[in-house]
Motif scaffolding. Sequence first.
Motif: not given
Length: 123
Positions: A67-71, A75-82, A86-91
């Motif tokens: 979650g913190s790395i996604a934030a 912050a650097y402008g990459v579009d990271v959807s929820q 969630g998929l990365v967390n699941g993996a």
Amino acid sequence: MKLFGREPSLWISTIGSLLSLVAGFGLDWLTPGQAALVIVALNALVGVANGLRVRPVSPVVFTYAVGSIAALVAAYGVDVSQSIVGLVNGAVLSILALLLRGNVSPVESLPEAVQVHPGKSPY
């Protein structure tokens, strides 16, 4: 746990103050908000390293890191959807289950004579 002979909190505070100094110069590639998020990501990664050393390993520290790395990435402008987070967390949790499950085994019940009952001392 020590990193290069120092406590992790000392490294994180030093890196944080240096990032704040750099962000204070008004550079385009690092805003104060992004500097704060870098510190959040560093805290999460140090938490993961610490979590790996504690038994049993808690999958929650890895979820916080994702979650913190996604934030930070957002912050650097990459579009990271929820849904992607969630998929990365699941993996990550599935991989952890695969790696750590062999280290966990059920505990057999103690014989009745050895069990401790509330209000009764085993001695």
